[in-house]
Enzyme design. Structure first.
Site, PDB file in Angstrom:
ATOM      1  N   THR A 125       0.807  -1.227   0.000  1.00  0.00           N
ATOM      2  CA  THR A 125       0.000   0.000   0.000  1.00  0.00           C
ATOM      3  C   THR A 125       0.842   1.280   0.000  1.00  0.00           C
ATOM      4  OG1 THR A 125      -1.835  -1.133   1.091  1.00  0.00           O
ATOM      5  CG2 THR A 125      -1.790   1.273   1.237  1.00  0.00           C
TER       6      THR A 125
ATOM      7  N   HIS B   1      22.712   0.537  22.696  1.00  0.00           N
ATOM      8  CA  HIS B   1      22.812  -0.761  23.367  1.00  0.00           C
ATOM      9  C   HIS B   1      21.793  -0.851  24.493  1.00  0.00           C
ATOM     10  CE1 HIS B   1      24.870  -4.434  24.451  1.00  0.00           C
ATOM     11  NE2 HIS B   1      24.843  -4.056  25.735  1.00  0.00           N
TER      12      HIS B   1
END
Length: 236
Positions: free
Chosen positions: A82, A211
């Site tokens: 889409t 992290h």
């Protein structure tokens, strides 16, 4: 299900248990129902989709009939997504009515398969990269890894995988990124802009990761397929 070649070599019914079943049935366009042939519009015999001519103001979306254009799922050979249809339609309208010349970029389209372990990608697959650039011109950086979601419960060692494909003759320009794991749609959406802007492997190595996210894995890739080294990760 009906087995076409059972364990005994014959046909018959068979059963098994699975966590996930993926059914890829494909789709075809309703151009016959719309009687596109009456307007002389060329379609693919198999998919029934309109064949883009790739020329004129319509560009990729231009059919063989000058005033007929195809966008989205009805255009043969392009992503059935889409957001792709929306973007292609906007760009086509701008070319038709706004004096624009910008064409839709169908190559660097990020997408994700939303299975329980997601698969996300943008750019070329490894096989397509080899076909386009040649095996000697591409380098593949890859690793298996264990995200935090699996580290805490201590399960699924190296259940996830990441891969970056670069063109050596183009200053290690990134031409494909692939990841199998969690939140891949979110991850690949962010990295896609890098590919569109021509990011290189050096740019990726200079990027500081967050992290302990799964997206960080792309900033730590060092092992190449060509090297033959073990690509299994030692930890989170």
């Amino acid at each position: 299900w009906k087995a076409t070649a059972g364990g005994d070599g014959g046909e018959g019914l068979a059963s098994d248990e699975y966590d996930t079943v993926l059914v890829a049935i494909g789709r075809y366009a309703l151009t016959e129902e719309c009687n596109a042939a009456a307007a002389g519009i060329e379609t693919n015999p198999s998919s029934k989709k309109i064949i883009g001519k790739g020329t004129g103001v319509g560009g990729t979306e231009q059919s063989n009939v000058d005033n007929v254009f195809a966008i989205g799922d009805v255009l043969h050979g392009y992503d059935e997504l889409t957001p792709v249809a929306i973007r292609a339609g906007i760009l086509l309208a701008r070319r038709l009515f706004g004096n624009s010349t910008k064409q839709m970029d169908y190559q660097n389209v990020p997408t994700t398969v939303f299975t329980p372990v997601e698969y996300g990608c943008v750019g070329l697959a490894e096989e397509d990269a080899i076909a386009k650039y040649g095996a000697e011109d591409i380098e593949v950086y890859h690793t298996a890894f264990k995200p935090l979601e699996l580290t805490v419960p201590q399960r699924g060692d190296n259940a996830c995988y990441a891969k970056v494909i670069v063109s050596l003759s183009n200053k290690k320009k990134i031409i494909g990124m692939h990841i199998l794991g969690f939140h891949c749609g979110e991850i690949i959406q962010g990295y896609a802009i890098g590919l569109k802007l021509g990011a290189t492997m050096d740019d990726l190595e200079d990027l500081v990761g967050i992290h302990p996210t799964a997206a960080e894995i792309f900033t730590t890739l060092k092992i190449t397929k060509r090297s033959g080294d073990d690509y299994m990760s030692a930890g989170c």
